[in-house]
Structures are given as C-alpha cells and as structure tokens.
Write a protein that holds these residues in place. Sequence first.
Motif, PDB file in Angstrom:
ATOM      1  N   ALA A 141      40.289  44.370  40.991  1.00  0.00           N
ATOM      2  CA  ALA A 141      39.972  45.779  41.234  1.00  0.00           C
ATOM      3  C   ALA A 141      39.829  46.063  42.730  1.00  0.00           C
ATOM      4  N   VAL A 142      39.216  45.140  43.459  1.00  0.00           N
ATOM      5  CA  VAL A 142      39.066  45.315  44.910  1.00  0.00           C
ATOM      6  C   VAL A 142      40.431  45.294  45.579  1.00  0.00           C
ATOM      7  N   GLN A 143      41.297  44.382  45.162  1.00  0.00           N
ATOM      8  CA  GLN A 143      42.623  44.289  45.756  1.00  0.00           C
ATOM      9  C   GLN A 143      43.464  45.536  45.443  1.00  0.00           C
ATOM     10  N   ARG A 164      42.317  48.548  44.835  1.00  0.00           N
ATOM     11  CA  ARG A 164      41.736  49.643  45.612  1.00  0.00           C
ATOM     12  C   ARG A 164      42.177  49.557  47.076  1.00  0.00           C
ATOM     13  N   LYS A 186      42.263  35.072  38.727  1.00  0.00           N
ATOM     14  CA  LYS A 186      41.352  35.968  39.435  1.00  0.00           C
ATOM     15  C   LYS A 186      40.466  36.702  38.442  1.00  0.00           C
ATOM     16  N   ASP A 187      39.240  36.938  38.864  1.00  0.00           N
ATOM     17  CA  ASP A 187      38.385  37.696  37.960  1.00  0.00           C
ATOM     18  C   ASP A 187      38.617  39.187  38.164  1.00  0.00           C
ATOM     19  N   ALA A 188      38.167  39.982  37.226  1.00  0.00           N
ATOM     20  CA  ALA A 188      38.496  41.413  37.190  1.00  0.00           C
ATOM     21  C   ALA A 188      37.998  42.150  38.424  1.00  0.00           C
ATOM     22  N   HIS A 189      36.863  41.735  38.970  1.00  0.00           N
ATOM     23  CA  HIS A 189      36.326  42.401  40.152  1.00  0.00           C
ATOM     24  C   HIS A 189      37.236  42.186  41.362  1.00  0.00           C
ATOM     25  N   ASP A 190      37.746  40.954  41.541  1.00  0.00           N
ATOM     26  CA  ASP A 190      38.648  40.665  42.654  1.00  0.00           C
ATOM     27  C   ASP A 190      39.940  41.472  42.551  1.00  0.00           C
TER      28      ASP A 190
END
Length: 82
Positions: free
Chosen positions: A8-10, A12, A2-6
Amino acid sequence: MKDAHDVAVQVRRLGDPRPALALGTAAWVVATIVVLLAGDRWAATLPVCVAGIVVGLLGSALFLAQRRAARRGRRGAQVGLS
C-alpha cells in the motif's frame, strides 16, 4: 512476500503526481533557458517552452486545489488524495 502495508505504501508513492509535475515543469524551465541562450536559431520554439511551464503550473495548482478539497471533505473532491 511483501506484506499488505508495504504494498500500500509503494502504490501510494508511485501514484503521487507531485514528482512528475515538478520534474516536468523543471524540464520545461531548462528547455526555456536553453532556447533563450541559443538565440535566434531556436527562437520559434520559445512559445512552446513557455506553454509547457504554464501547463505544469496549472496542473500543480489543480492538484493542490483538489487535495485541499479532499482533506476538507468537500463533496466534489477527488477521492484518494492525501
């Protein structure tokens, strides 16, 4: 991977207390209705159910007040509430 944005969204989404507050308060409302429908048999548990609803509503109010303070940039606000 997974990339860092995914990630972070999870994180959050999983850290958001609103669903837990809503489900917990709703469960106490359902329990209160069941106790009221059961009659005298479970009458002694009614104060516990009402207390559960009150605590859920107080928790929701506290979260909303802290989030509002965090969005306004107040010094005493919790960090990370959006």
